[in-house]
Scaffold this active site. Structure first.
Site, PDB file in Angstrom:
ATOM      1  CG  MET A  30      -1.948  -1.176   1.103  1.00 45.71           C
ATOM      2  SD  MET A  30      -3.504  -0.864   1.902  1.00 45.71           S
ATOM      3  CE  MET A  30      -2.974  -0.686   3.598  1.00 45.71           C
ATOM      4  CG  LEU A  33       7.139   1.535  -1.154  1.00 48.80           C
ATOM      5  CD1 LEU A  33       7.820   1.400  -2.508  1.00 48.80           C
ATOM      6  CD2 LEU A  33       6.381   0.248  -0.808  1.00 48.80           C
ATOM      7  CG  HIS A  34       8.570   0.356   5.614  1.00 49.46           C
ATOM      8  ND1 HIS A  34       8.810  -0.984   5.783  1.00 49.46           N
ATOM      9  CD2 HIS A  34       7.231   0.507   5.738  1.00 49.46           C
ATOM     10  CE1 HIS A  34       7.672  -1.614   6.029  1.00 49.46           C
ATOM     11  NE2 HIS A  34       6.688  -0.730   5.994  1.00 49.46           N
ATOM     12  N   GLY A  36      11.120  -2.724   5.308  1.00 46.63           N
ATOM     13  CA  GLY A  36      10.344  -3.978   5.432  1.00 46.63           C
ATOM     14  C   GLY A  36       9.826  -4.414   4.070  1.00 46.63           C
ATOM     15  CG  HIS A  37       6.950  -2.068   1.919  1.00 45.08           C
ATOM     16  ND1 HIS A  37       6.851  -0.850   2.532  1.00 45.08           N
ATOM     17  CD2 HIS A  37       5.729  -2.648   2.040  1.00 45.08           C
ATOM     18  CE1 HIS A  37       5.625  -0.675   2.981  1.00 45.08           C
ATOM     19  NE2 HIS A  37       4.921  -1.758   2.722  1.00 45.08           N
ATOM     20  CE  LYS A 151       4.047  -4.453  11.192  1.00 49.03           C
ATOM     21  NZ  LYS A 151       2.631  -4.262  10.930  1.00 49.03           N
ATOM     22  CG  ASP A 152       0.542  -7.229   7.822  1.00 47.35           C
ATOM     23  OD1 ASP A 152      -0.094  -6.514   8.598  1.00 47.35           O
ATOM     24  OD2 ASP A 152       1.512  -6.799   7.148  1.00 47.35           O
ATOM     25  NE  ARG A 186      13.414  -1.619   8.938  1.00 47.89           N
ATOM     26  CZ  ARG A 186      14.245  -0.748   9.517  1.00 47.89           C
ATOM     27  NH1 ARG A 186      13.870   0.489   9.725  1.00 47.89           N
ATOM     28  NH2 ARG A 186      15.457  -1.128   9.877  1.00 47.89           N
ATOM     29  NE  ARG A 189      -1.777   0.592   9.828  1.00 46.50           N
ATOM     30  CZ  ARG A 189      -3.066   0.914   9.709  1.00 46.50           C
ATOM     31  NH1 ARG A 189      -3.581   1.794  10.509  1.00 46.50           N
ATOM     32  NH2 ARG A 189      -3.823   0.341   8.807  1.00 46.50           N
TER      33      ARG A 189
HETATM   34  P1  AMP Z   1       1.539  -2.915   3.487  1.00 48.95           P
HETATM   35  O1  AMP Z   1       2.075  -1.924   2.512  1.00 48.95           O
HETATM   36  O2  AMP Z   1       1.627  -2.492   4.907  1.00 48.95           O
HETATM   37  O3  AMP Z   1       0.185  -3.436   3.077  1.00 48.95           O
HETATM   38  O4  AMP Z   1       2.504  -4.166   3.407  1.00 48.95           O
HETATM   39  C1  AMP Z   1       2.796  -4.803   2.185  1.00 48.95           C
HETATM   40  C2  AMP Z   1       3.503  -6.096   2.457  1.00 48.95           C
HETATM   41  O5  AMP Z   1       4.712  -5.834   3.163  1.00 48.95           O
HETATM   42  C3  AMP Z   1       2.677  -7.048   3.354  1.00 48.95           C
HETATM   43  O6  AMP Z   1       2.860  -8.372   2.880  1.00 48.95           O
HETATM   44  C4  AMP Z   1       3.302  -6.838   4.700  1.00 48.95           C
HETATM   45  O7  AMP Z   1       3.167  -7.969   5.538  1.00 48.95           O
HETATM   46  C5  AMP Z   1       4.752  -6.630   4.328  1.00 48.95           C
HETATM   47  N1  AMP Z   1       5.458  -5.926   5.379  1.00 48.95           N
HETATM   48  C6  AMP Z   1       5.159  -4.703   5.902  1.00 48.95           C
HETATM   49  N2  AMP Z   1       6.013  -4.399   6.895  1.00 48.95           N
HETATM   50  C7  AMP Z   1       6.861  -5.446   7.011  1.00 48.95           C
HETATM   51  C8  AMP Z   1       7.962  -5.742   7.877  1.00 48.95           C
HETATM   52  N3  AMP Z   1       8.352  -4.904   8.818  1.00 48.95           N
HETATM   53  N4  AMP Z   1       8.608  -6.924   7.708  1.00 48.95           N
HETATM   54  C9  AMP Z   1       8.197  -7.803   6.754  1.00 48.95           C
HETATM   55  N5  AMP Z   1       7.171  -7.588   5.914  1.00 48.95           N
HETATM   56  C10 AMP Z   1       6.513  -6.422   6.030  1.00 48.95           C
END
Ligand code: AMP
Length: 282
Positions: A30, A33-34, A36-37, A151-152, A186, A189
């Protein structure tokens, strides 16, 4: 880096670039980006020949319109971040209409018991929204592998179930949680936290570690009670839930069985921001 906003353009590019036997990897995000992504993108690059990263803030997975409004967005920064990290990526950043037409509709799915606990209980309709957008994105991209963060963790199990329900030839790959130095997982949010709150938020990971170190000594009830009390004693946090669950089906655990895998899960609010995290207990 290819930056694409329209699905026809994306399917055309994939057709042109994909050679016989190539593996298409997909990392849905979404945005905001950081690192973790990036850890997911690196894993995708190792396991796939072509990597598509999507940036799409999916309206149907937010149960709360103010959370959707406040979700951090910044496509120019995201593009720059990706370009610096790796310019051999296909970035798909569609508008809402491109995915949903003029009226975003949520489909409902029978995800079974994994969907009714924790995030499923706290955020009504959330996983149906996740399933709906992924169904669209999987159809457009037709990846061989899709990468999701632990993470999720609950979402990761939901996506595995979605792929089964839709009978899609996609391997869903779980990737480890990437953390800041202080242990805070990470998350996009985290950008909404002050520097002070980012330090205080290390408490979430400390609580998960405490649960893990109690695993062999205490019952699930004792661990739950101790962590819940720690949160009551911490003025910065409002605990939404602390749960110890079977790692395969996410059902609440009453007594540990040495043959099974368990995880601890936390959702908690600090200021206006709701954070989630989890850890493997064995
Ligand atoms: P989001 O943009 O938050 O929807 O996350 C996109 C993808 O990145 C999802 O599969 C999340 O689980 C993964 N993700 C987000 N933060 C992390 C993190 N700190 N470590 C590993 N995967 C992450």
């Amino acid at each position: 880096m290819h930056i694409i906003h329209h699905k026809k353009e994306l399917t055309g590019l994939l057709k042109e670039r994909k050679k016989p036997g190539d593996i298409v990897g997909f990392v849905p995000t979404m945005g905001a980006l950081h690192q973790g992504h990036l850890s997911l993108i690196h894993q995708a690059k190792r396991e796939a020949d072509l990597v598509v990263v999507s940036i799409f803030v999916n309206p149907t997975q937010f149960d709360n319109s103010s959370d959707l409004e406040k979700y951090p967005r910044g496509l120019p920064q995201d593009k720059a971040f990706l370009e610096e990290a790796d310019d051999d990526i296909i970035l798909f950043a569609p508008q809402t209409e491109e995915i949903y037409g003029s009226d975003p509709k949520t489909e409902t799915f029978d995800f079974g018991p994994v969907a009714t606990v924790m995030e499923g209980a706290s955020r009504k309709g959330h996983f149906d929204g996740v399933g709906t957008v992924l169904k669209h994105l999987f159809e457009i991209i037709a990846p061989d592998k899709a990468f999701f963060g632990e993470k999720d963790y609950q979402q990761l199990l939901i996506v595995k179930r979605l792929v089964e329900l839709l009978n899609l030839p996609i391997e869903v790959v779980g990737c480890p949680i990437d953390r800041q130095k202080n242990g805070l997982a990470r998350s996009s949010r985290n950008k909404r936290l002050t520097a002070e709150q980012q330090e205080e938020a290390a408490f979430i990971y400390q609580s998960l570690q405490k649960a893990r170190s109690s695993f062999h000594k205490s019952t699930p009830q004792e661990i739950r009670a101790a962590i819940e009390q720690d949160f009551k004693d911490n003025p910065h946090f409002k605990l939404d839930y602390f749960e110890i669950a079977n790692a395969d089906n996410l059902q609440k655990v009453v007594a540990f069985d040495s043959n099974k895998k368990y995880r601890a899960f936390i959702a908690a609010g600090i200021g206006e921001v709701r954070l989630i995290d989890n850890i493997a207990l064995n």
